[in-house]
Design an enzyme around this catalytic site. Structure first.
Site, mmCIF file in Angstrom:
data_model
loop_
_atom_site.group_PDB
_atom_site.id
_atom_site.type_symbol
_atom_site.label_atom_id
_atom_site.label_comp_id
_atom_site.label_asym_id
_atom_site.label_seq_id
_atom_site.Cartn_x
_atom_site.Cartn_y
_atom_site.Cartn_z
ATOM 1 N N GLY A 156 1.018 -1.312 -0.213
ATOM 2 C CA GLY A 156 0.231 0.081 0.110
ATOM 3 C C GLY A 156 0.669 1.293 0.476
ATOM 4 N N CYS A 157 0.374 2.853 0.599
ATOM 5 C CA CYS A 157 0.636 3.477 0.345
ATOM 6 C C CYS A 157 2.108 3.799 1.378
ATOM 7 C CB CYS A 157 -0.217 4.653 0.566
ATOM 8 S SG CYS A 157 -2.341 4.593 -0.281
ATOM 9 N N TYR A 158 2.119 3.283 1.947
ATOM 10 C CA TYR A 158 3.359 3.473 2.843
ATOM 11 C C TYR A 158 4.598 2.633 3.018
ATOM 12 C CZ TYR A 158 2.353 -0.755 5.051
ATOM 13 O OH TYR A 158 1.834 -2.059 5.451
ATOM 14 N N ALA A 159 4.335 1.993 1.450
ATOM 15 C CA ALA A 159 5.282 0.775 0.705
ATOM 16 C C ALA A 159 6.823 1.627 0.363
ATOM 17 C CB ALA A 159 5.079 0.074 -0.195
ATOM 18 N N PHE A 359 1.074 7.114 5.056
ATOM 19 C CA PHE A 359 -0.250 6.024 5.895
ATOM 20 C C PHE A 359 -0.529 5.028 4.842
ATOM 21 C CE2 PHE A 359 0.215 10.354 6.863
ATOM 22 C CZ PHE A 359 0.310 10.812 7.338
#
Length: 377
Positions: A156-159, A359
């Protein structure tokens, strides 16, 4: 030993989506209820986005596809292809985007060449194929066949932060290592029409883009770079059901609860504490006294909550808001776009500190602390 991010470059596909045009198309779909039309207007109008990019050229009003799969421009009708059809677009379009960003990052480091790269870390949560993008990068950039390859998928967005952290770990262990980190996300291939508020919110935010960074522990001369100082991960005590990413029969399905900004608002200070504890001089400061903040622009409401909770100056969120306005939310690649904005700010000097956050599902908060090296013109 100092581990540095030596170059940071980005790439986006050619098709540009105007936010107001996309809003009107979604609201005009025949299966959309009157309530959903109002939700679409509210979500798109308050997004803070003006334009986004997509690999799906059919989404352009100028497209003339004979057998459209995603968008029938002649009828302004959004179609609903299978997951297999969507992933086929990922297979054909993700590789070139990964390679374009990786090549740009390598080209911007004149004292490093392809055979200096020892490790490749790729990041993506919007599709799958094998041999994957890591393989494509090695082949098309002419990297050594012995390059060690890793892929971080479906985080997801934090990777991007786990990828940068792993690159730092590699360079700390081997000072001669040169790690190429490349993130590319094709969120637009999973667009769908629905009355569901989560789906509407996702449709108003997500887009396509790629970013690549070269990380090394080697000494370097003049130039502009980021020192990688520290990384931390925090799982908030609530929010597992508020943000998730699942595979459905008609694409990947985003769960993005409208109360995610509230969760971030409640837990952002606690998520920052472990990161700032690494540096007593920063821990003693007010948040606004830290030079730069690179916040993943998951949406305008998230940036608003961060700004208010941390009492930041309006200017400190300009890089994040600029990326959101011009590119939308490109999942894991987005925070790298923000870091690039900060790194290239005119007049930016040596030794400035950057606190960064992203996040994602869980709800997971990834944080990173960086220091600028060199100056901009």
């Amino acid at each position: 030993m100092t581990v540095t991010l030596r170059s940071l470059e980005v790439a986006v596909p050619d098709t540009v989506l105007n936010q107001t045009e996309v809003r009107d198309v979604f609201a005009a779909q025949p299966e959309i209820s009157d309530l959903a039309k109002r939700l679409i207007g509210a979500a798109f109008n308050s997004s803070g986005i003006e334009r986004r990019h997509s690999v799906v050229d059919e989404m352009s009003f100028d497209a003339t596809a004979e057998s459209p799969r995603f968008f029938d421009a002649s009828r302004s009708l959004i179609l609903n292809p299978s997951t297999g059809t969507r992933n086929a677009i990922y297979v054909s379009e993700a590789g070139p985007l990964f390679v374009a960003a990786a090549r740009a990052a390598l080209d911007s480091c004149p004292d490093l060449d392809a055979h200096d790269v020892t490790h490749v870390i790729t990041v993506s949560c919007t599709g799958f194929f094998s041999p994957g993008p890591d393989y494509r990068i090695v082949r098309e950039l002419g990297l050594a066949p012995s390059v060690q390859r890793y892929h971080l998928g479906f985080m997801g967005c934090y990777a991007a932060f786990p990828a940068l952290r792993q690159a730092k770990t590699i360079c700390d262990a081997d000072p001669d290592a040169v790690v190429l980190v490349v993130s590319a996300e094709l969120c637009s291939i999973h667009v769908r029409v629905s009355d569901d508020p989560d789906t509407i919110l996702g449709s108003s935010l997500f887009s396509d883009g790629a970013a690549a960074a070269l990380i090394t522990g080697r000494e370097f001369g003049a130039g502009r770079a980021l020192r990688l100082d520290h990384f931390e991960t925090v799982l908030t005590p609530v929010g597992e059901e508020a943000m998730a990413w699942n595979i459905g029969d008609n694409g990947f399905e985003m769960v993005l609860g409208t109360y995610v900004p509230k969760i971030i608002d409640d837990h952002i200070v606690g998520a920052l504490d472990p990161l700032l504890a690494h540096d007593e001089s920063l821990a003693a400061l007010e948040y606004r006294q830290i030079d730069h903040w690179a916040i993943h622009p998951g949406g305008r409401s998230i940036l608003d909550k961060v700004e208010r909770r941390l009492d930041l100056d309006e200017d400190q969120l300009v890089p994040s808001r600029t990326v959101l306005r011009d590119y939308g939310n490109m999942s894991s690649a987005t925070v790298l776009f923000v870091l690039k904005q900060i790194l290239e700010q005119p007049g930016s000097g040596d030794g400035e500190r950057i606190c960064s956050m992203a996040f994602g599902p869980g709800l997971t908060v990834e944080t990173g602390l960086f220091t600028t090296l060199g100056t901009t013109a």
